[in-house]
Structure formats: C-alpha cells, structure tokens
Write a protein that holds these residues in place. Sequence first.
Motif, PDB file in Angstrom:
ATOM      1  N   ARG A   1       0.832  -1.219   0.000  1.00 49.49           N
ATOM      2  CA  ARG A   1       0.000   0.000   0.000  1.00 49.49           C
ATOM      3  C   ARG A   1       0.854   1.251   0.000  1.00 49.49           C
ATOM      4  O   ARG A   1       0.587   2.208  -0.710  1.00 49.49           O
ATOM      5  CB  ARG A   1      -0.960  -0.014   1.193  1.00 49.49           C
ATOM      6  CG  ARG A   1      -2.070  -1.052   1.001  1.00 49.49           C
ATOM      7  CD  ARG A   1      -3.210  -0.852   1.962  1.00 49.49           C
ATOM      8  NE  ARG A   1      -2.741  -0.853   3.345  1.00 49.49           N
ATOM      9  CZ  ARG A   1      -3.358  -0.251   4.346  1.00 49.49           C
ATOM     10  NH1 ARG A   1      -4.462   0.419   4.129  1.00 49.49           N
ATOM     11  NH2 ARG A   1      -2.885  -0.324   5.568  1.00 49.49           N
ATOM     12  N   SER A   2       1.929   1.244   0.793  1.00 47.09           N
ATOM     13  CA  SER A   2       2.718   2.481   0.867  1.00 47.09           C
ATOM     14  C   SER A   2       3.517   2.687  -0.417  1.00 47.09           C
ATOM     15  O   SER A   2       3.719   3.825  -0.851  1.00 47.09           O
ATOM     16  CB  SER A   2       3.623   2.486   2.099  1.00 47.09           C
ATOM     17  OG  SER A   2       4.527   1.423   2.036  1.00 47.09           O
ATOM     18  N   THR A   3       3.930   1.597  -1.066  1.00 49.43           N
ATOM     19  CA  THR A   3       4.676   1.759  -2.326  1.00 49.43           C
ATOM     20  C   THR A   3       3.762   2.352  -3.401  1.00 49.43           C
ATOM     21  O   THR A   3       4.139   3.305  -4.096  1.00 49.43           O
ATOM     22  CB  THR A   3       5.238   0.408  -2.805  1.00 49.43           C
ATOM     23  OG1 THR A   3       6.046  -0.136  -1.772  1.00 49.43           O
ATOM     24  CG2 THR A   3       6.064   0.575  -4.072  1.00 49.43           C
ATOM     25  N   LEU A   4       2.565   1.798  -3.530  1.00 50.42           N
ATOM     26  CA  LEU A   4       1.654   2.317  -4.565  1.00 50.42           C
ATOM     27  C   LEU A   4       1.249   3.755  -4.249  1.00 50.42           C
ATOM     28  O   LEU A   4       1.230   4.616  -5.142  1.00 50.42           O
ATOM     29  CB  LEU A   4       0.407   1.426  -4.695  1.00 50.42           C
ATOM     30  CG  LEU A   4       0.667  -0.035  -5.101  1.00 50.42           C
ATOM     31  CD1 LEU A   4      -0.646  -0.756  -5.368  1.00 50.42           C
ATOM     32  CD2 LEU A   4       1.551  -0.121  -6.324  1.00 50.42           C
ATOM     33  N   ALA A   5       0.962   4.016  -2.980  1.00 50.61           N
ATOM     34  CA  ALA A   5       0.583   5.389  -2.605  1.00 50.61           C
ATOM     35  C   ALA A   5       1.749   6.334  -2.889  1.00 50.61           C
ATOM     36  O   ALA A   5       1.550   7.467  -3.345  1.00 50.61           O
ATOM     37  CB  ALA A   5       0.181   5.443  -1.139  1.00 50.61           C
ATOM     38  N   GLY A   6       2.971   5.860  -2.634  1.00 54.81           N
ATOM     39  CA  GLY A   6       4.157   6.690  -2.890  1.00 54.81           C
ATOM     40  C   GLY A   6       4.333   6.995  -4.366  1.00 54.81           C
ATOM     41  O   GLY A   6       4.992   7.969  -4.733  1.00 54.81           O
ATOM     42  N   GLU A   7       3.723   6.172  -5.213  1.00 58.32           N
ATOM     43  CA  GLU A   7       3.757   6.420  -6.666  1.00 58.32           C
ATOM     44  C   GLU A   7       2.489   7.137  -7.123  1.00 58.32           C
ATOM     45  O   GLU A   7       2.178   7.157  -8.313  1.00 58.32           O
ATOM     46  CB  GLU A   7       3.936   5.095  -7.412  1.00 58.32           C
ATOM     47  CG  GLU A   7       5.327   4.498  -7.245  1.00 58.32           C
ATOM     48  CD  GLU A   7       6.413   5.361  -7.901  1.00 58.32           C
ATOM     49  OE1 GLU A   7       6.187   5.893  -8.989  1.00 58.32           O
ATOM     50  OE2 GLU A   7       7.491   5.483  -7.292  1.00 58.32           O
ATOM     51  N   HIS A   8       1.747   7.650  -6.168  1.00 53.20           N
ATOM     52  CA  HIS A   8       0.539   8.463  -6.446  1.00 53.20           C
ATOM     53  C   HIS A   8      -0.613   7.651  -7.024  1.00 53.20           C
ATOM     54  O   HIS A   8      -1.480   8.194  -7.700  1.00 53.20           O
ATOM     55  CB  HIS A   8       0.868   9.650  -7.363  1.00 53.20           C
ATOM     56  CG  HIS A   8       2.064  10.406  -6.899  1.00 53.20           C
ATOM     57  ND1 HIS A   8       2.073  11.151  -5.741  1.00 53.20           N
ATOM     58  CD2 HIS A   8       3.312  10.486  -7.403  1.00 53.20           C
ATOM     59  CE1 HIS A   8       3.270  11.670  -5.562  1.00 53.20           C
ATOM     60  NE2 HIS A   8       4.057  11.280  -6.555  1.00 53.20           N
ATOM     61  N   VAL A   9      -0.604   6.352  -6.768  1.00 49.65           N
ATOM     62  CA  VAL A   9      -1.760   5.526  -7.163  1.00 49.65           C
ATOM     63  C   VAL A   9      -2.755   5.565  -5.997  1.00 49.65           C
ATOM     64  O   VAL A   9      -2.361   5.421  -4.828  1.00 49.65           O
ATOM     65  CB  VAL A   9      -1.319   4.074  -7.455  1.00 49.65           C
ATOM     66  CG1 VAL A   9      -2.525   3.168  -7.686  1.00 49.65           C
ATOM     67  CG2 VAL A   9      -0.380   4.038  -8.664  1.00 49.65           C
ATOM     68  N   ASP A  10      -4.025   5.741  -6.308  1.00 52.73           N
ATOM     69  CA  ASP A  10      -5.068   5.776  -5.276  1.00 52.73           C
ATOM     70  C   ASP A  10      -5.298   4.350  -4.756  1.00 52.73           C
ATOM     71  O   ASP A  10      -5.730   3.475  -5.514  1.00 52.73           O
ATOM     72  CB  ASP A  10      -6.347   6.359  -5.922  1.00 52.73           C
ATOM     73  CG  ASP A  10      -7.546   6.340  -4.995  1.00 52.73           C
ATOM     74  OD1 ASP A  10      -7.421   5.889  -3.839  1.00 52.73           O
ATOM     75  OD2 ASP A  10      -8.623   6.776  -5.452  1.00 52.73           O
TER      76      ASP A  10
END
Length: 342
Positions: free
Chosen positions: A66-75
């Motif tokens: 979750r934090s990796t995807l969020a860090g790439e600006h994915v919702d």
Amino acid sequence: MTDLVTLGETMALFTARRVGALRHARDFDLGVGGAESNVAIGVTRLGLRAAWIGRVGADEFGELVRSTLAGEHVDVSRAVVDPDAPTGLMVKGRRTADLVDVRYYRSASAGSRLRPADLDPELIRSARVLHVTGITPALSATALEAVRAAVAEARAAGVPVSMDVNYRRALWPPDRAAAVLNEIVRSCDVLFVTEAEGRMLVEGVAPAAPAAGDGPGVPAAGGSLADVAAAGDPAGLASALAALGPRHVLVKLGARGAVELSAGEVRHGAPYRVTELDPVGAGDAFAAGWLAGWLTGADPERRLDTACAAGAFAVTAGGDWESLPLRADLESLALGGTGDAV
Ligand code: KDG
C-alpha cells in the motif's frame, strides 16, 4: 476523476542480488510487483490518475504494497486489508546472467481472496478506462467473479475495458485459460497479447513462454514490417483477435516491436534498442504507455511509439515497475539519450 481503474494482486517481491541458483542467494532486495499495479504506476508516471483495487494481508508486506503504490501516487483508498490471509510473495532469481526466473507463493493469499464485494462500482463507473489482466481470473473463483463483475459494471456504464492477457502457466493450464479469457476478451475494447497468447486465444495452443514473467517486452534490435510478417503473421493474428470484439488489438513482438490493429488499420511500432537487464514488467509498461497515449488523445503513431518506448525503458533496470518512464524519460529515449531508436 480517475483516468484508469484496475484490480488484481500485488505481492511482496524478493529479488536475489547474485546470479546463480536461488539456494545460493545470500541477500535479496525487497519490493513489490503486480501486473495491474505496474500499469497503474506506469500511467501515473505519464501524468494520469490511477486507482488500484486489491487485497493485502494485515502484515508488513501488505503495508509495503500500500505504501509503495501510494508513494507512486496511485489511489489505494479502495484496497482491502484482509486479517485472515497473508500478502502473497514472489521471488525472483537470476539462474544465469540472462535468465530471470520467477516463483510465486500466493496460493490462498489475501490477494487471491479478492471478491466482487471489494469493488467500488461508483469508482469504476466514473473512470475513463478499466484495465484488467488474465492473471486475476486465474487466482480463485471469487477473483474471477470480481473481474467479471468489474467488466460488467464498466460496460454497463460505457467505460471502455482494456485487458492484457498476461498468461501465467504457473497459475493455470492453457485450455482453461483460453476458455475463461475468451469470454472476457469479447467484452474488451483494448486487448494486449504476445503472439503466443494470441494464438492461445484463437487456436487454444499453449504458449511456449516461461511460467511467469512478462515475456521479453519490447527491447533490443530492429525489425521492419516485412521481418514481422516473415516471423509469423501478427497482423493476421490481430484480425482474428479483433473478430472476437476488441476495437484495438496490440500484439507485442518483443525485439521486433509491436503490431496494432485499430479501425481496420495495421501499424507497426518499431522497437528501441536498449540494454536489457530485467525483462519482467515490459508488457505492463507497454500497456501503460499505450493507454496513456490513448487517454491523452495522442495520434495512433505516437501512442504506439510511446508504448514501445515505455516497454523498452522497463527492461533497462531491475524491479517490475521501478524503471517505468516519466514523460521526460520518453523524450530522452526519442532523442537517443538513453538508446538508439531503430
Ligand atoms: O507483469 C509483471 C508481473 O509478472 C509481476 O509484476 C507479477 O503480477 C505478477 C504476476 O502475477 O506475475
């Protein structure tokens, strides 16, 4: 508003640092990988908005996903944390300097427990495209139902559906995959396949591709439409696939580039010459590049070129998504800063 919504399993990914049999690996890099979230990151890096729906365990690896995807600006606001199953794992080794081998530890994982109730119908209805892959339907009966429900929701709302077949031999046999995926392909607007996957869909022939990974993506040496035709008949294959329903068919040809059939016109996307380090993720990059071009109204030549350039970028470094390009990277590739366009 979200441009692209996707759903699937994203796993923690251990990558062996040294070349050789996995049992001799001493240290690993830890990251994440998942075909659908790779595409979400890819379009986000090219300036669009993407959302990922999936399940992770209530564990450190789920936090990492979750934090990796969020860090790439994915919702990731619709990601479900499942207290009853662990986040799936993928282990990537390098049997030889040129041979990447991928193993999954994902049966009964949280990601494979995805189900229709995890979907947010409003999010799907408001998106500009729904992207699915042939991996999720192979994970479990509920994951297959989730894909079917998402596709039905999108179609009912007039949202185009994109699908990358992404056949994974380790997950299911080709005859079962062909039967299930054929049904989904018939509801798609955009279809991404390798030649082997395309043949599997139209003829039920088993792909000769490795058990996991993406196939070679779009790296290395050049090729003309004549070379492409001589090596098979990708344009003919594209028409056979278009007859199933998709308006846009993209056949990825690895080092020979790609062929697109759209509105009755066949185009050849020339490959880029780059130094390949890790082929896994090239197909996702290709799909992200094409979809970003499509969603921004790029002309057909440019969107196919963007797809080929993004695929080429993806193989230049380790990790399934880390080397996905930004817009500025694509320009540097076109200018010959990173490789020679052929
Ligand atoms: O397309 C790259 C994928 O192979 C990888 O990121 C993991 O989703 C994955 C899979 O199932 O192989």
